[in-house]
Motif scaffolding. Sequence first.
Motif, PDB file in Angstrom:
ATOM      1  N   UNK A  11      42.282   1.127   1.116  1.00 55.23           N
ATOM      2  CA  UNK A  11      43.581   1.370   1.758  1.00 55.23           C
ATOM      3  C   UNK A  11      44.314   2.578   1.168  1.00 55.23           C
ATOM      4  N   UNK A  12      43.637   3.331   0.304  1.00 53.42           N
ATOM      5  CA  UNK A  12      44.221   4.528  -0.305  1.00 53.42           C
ATOM      6  C   UNK A  12      43.941   5.717   0.607  1.00 53.42           C
ATOM      7  N   UNK A  13      44.974   6.516   0.866  1.00 59.95           N
ATOM      8  CA  UNK A  13      44.848   7.699   1.719  1.00 59.95           C
ATOM      9  C   UNK A  13      45.337   8.915   0.936  1.00 59.95           C
ATOM     10  N   UNK A  14      44.408   9.780   0.539  1.00 62.18           N
ATOM     11  CA  UNK A  14      44.777  10.982  -0.193  1.00 62.18           C
ATOM     12  C   UNK A  14      44.999  12.129   0.782  1.00 62.18           C
ATOM     13  N   UNK A  49      38.377  -1.299  -8.095  1.00 62.05           N
ATOM     14  CA  UNK A  49      38.671  -1.780  -6.747  1.00 62.05           C
ATOM     15  C   UNK A  49      40.104  -1.576  -6.293  1.00 62.05           C
ATOM     16  N   UNK A  50      40.978  -1.158  -7.204  1.00 59.44           N
ATOM     17  CA  UNK A  50      42.394  -1.056  -6.880  1.00 59.44           C
ATOM     18  C   UNK A  50      43.032   0.169  -7.512  1.00 59.44           C
ATOM     19  N   UNK A  51      44.081   0.639  -6.863  1.00 54.31           N
ATOM     20  CA  UNK A  51      44.974   1.633  -7.437  1.00 54.31           C
ATOM     21  C   UNK A  51      46.235   0.883  -7.838  1.00 54.31           C
ATOM     22  N   UNK A  80      49.292   4.535   0.633  1.00 55.66           N
ATOM     23  CA  UNK A  80      48.420   3.381   0.767  1.00 55.66           C
ATOM     24  C   UNK A  80      49.204   2.156   1.189  1.00 55.66           C
ATOM     25  N   UNK A  81      48.473   1.136   1.605  1.00 53.12           N
ATOM     26  CA  UNK A  81      49.089  -0.105   2.019  1.00 53.12           C
ATOM     27  C   UNK A  81      49.174  -1.034   0.814  1.00 53.12           C
TER      28      UNK A  81
END
Length: 84
Positions: A11-14, A49-51, A80-81
Amino acid sequence: YRKALRVAYDQIHWIREDLSLVEGQTIRVKARIRYRQPLSEATLVQKKDYLYVFFDELQSAITPGQFIAWYIKSELIGSGTILE
């Protein structure tokens, strides 16, 4: 009030791919969880697995499903969500 949240890896958008993090890296940013909210100082920490986003100050009403956006100066570099 909470000081941290996490975003699932998928769900991360760079926006700035050149600034994207790999596992174990951190970066200081300014972030917001609501549209027009003032930017808050934060640290991004990339795990497998996570930011994780750790704010310098407590944030109210962090809600799963909301977006978080992070900036360097006034440039949006990613979003991100929120998972939790």
